[in-house]
Design an enzyme around this catalytic site. Structure first.
Site, short mmCIF file in Angstrom:
data_model
loop_
_atom_site.label_atom_id
_atom_site.label_comp_id
_atom_site.label_asym_id
_atom_site.label_seq_id
_atom_site.Cartn_x
_atom_site.Cartn_y
_atom_site.Cartn_z
N SER A 49 0.74 -1.37 -0.12
CA SER A 49 -0.05 -0.12 0.05
C SER A 49 0.68 1.19 -0.01
O SER A 49 1.82 1.30 1.01
CB SER A 49 -0.83 -0.10 1.31
OG SER A 49 -1.38 1.07 1.39
N HIS A 50 0.78 2.27 -1.06
CA HIS A 50 1.13 3.33 -0.83
C HIS A 50 0.97 4.35 0.19
O HIS A 50 1.86 4.89 0.76
CB HIS A 50 1.08 4.15 -2.31
CG HIS A 50 -0.69 4.32 -2.47
ND1 HIS A 50 -1.28 3.40 -3.01
CD2 HIS A 50 -1.22 5.42 -2.33
CE1 HIS A 50 -2.59 3.83 -3.21
NE2 HIS A 50 -2.47 5.09 -2.59
N VAL A 51 -0.36 4.16 0.80
CA VAL A 51 -0.61 4.83 1.99
C VAL A 51 -0.05 4.38 3.24
O VAL A 51 0.39 5.13 4.02
CB VAL A 51 -2.28 4.82 2.19
CG1 VAL A 51 -2.61 5.21 3.53
CG2 VAL A 51 -2.97 5.29 0.90
N GLY B 78 3.60 6.08 3.07
CA GLY B 78 3.59 7.17 3.42
C GLY B 78 3.14 7.50 4.70
O GLY B 78 3.75 8.33 5.43
#
Length: 181
Positions: free
Chosen positions: A68-70, A73
């Protein structure tokens, strides 16, 4: 302020990626405990994920199974892009996400430190400088490149150019000790 414990490192496609081990050693020496790198396809032409894996705790590429890019981040105490190409600066300035790296950068909730590396003619273009102004206006740190000898891939020669500041200066900037942006 001190060095972050968890550093998310973005690597975009510039010959300056060859110098990354020196920067990563400096961050480890300064106390960074965990480093996750996200490498673009073009960056992998200069430095392999395997080479970065020797110094980083994990390296992600566009070819890896989805993470997940989230989550990326949210994971980091600080996000650094070194080297940051004109393409990456433009994508981030305009909210474009054509790669895993740019997608992760858009999911970062906080400022990002960007260390540009490109040909001086490219750096001086009005479009690139507009993108830098947008990024700074959005709260990101854009570290000014400095004059130095650089390897020019096109001519296969060492030429006067613009290079990222030395590792210790970038560590101080990320640590909040010195503003070199």
């Amino acid at each position: 302020m001190s060095c972050p414990e968890k550093l998310l490192l973005g690597v975009s496609g510039s010959v300056a990626a060859l110098t990354l081990p020196n920067y990563l050693y400096a961050f480890r020496a300064a106390g960074v405990r965990q480093i996750i790198a996200v490498v673009t396809v073009s960056a992998s032409a200069f430095i392999s994920a395997q080479a970065l894996g020797v110094i980083c705790d994990r390296v992600y590429t566009d070819a890896d199974p989805a993470r997940s890019h989230v989550a990326l981040g949210r994971w980091a105490d600080h996000t650094l892009v070194l080297p940051a190409t004109a393409h990456l600066l433009g994508c981030l300035a305009h909210g474009l996400a054509p790669s895993r790296l740019t997608t992760a950068l858009l999911a970062v909730d906080g400022p990002i430190t960007l260390v540009p590396a490109m040909n001086p003619v490219m750096w001086g273009k009005p479009a690139v400088q507009r993108n830098v102004a947008v990024l700074r206006g959005d709260g990101h740190r854009v570290v000014e490149p400095i004059a130095g000898a650089s390897y020019e891939v096109a001519s296969r020669a060492i030429v006067p150019g613009l290079v990222p500041p030395p590792p210790e200066d970038v560590v101080r900037c990320v640590s909040g000790v010195e503003a070199i942006a």
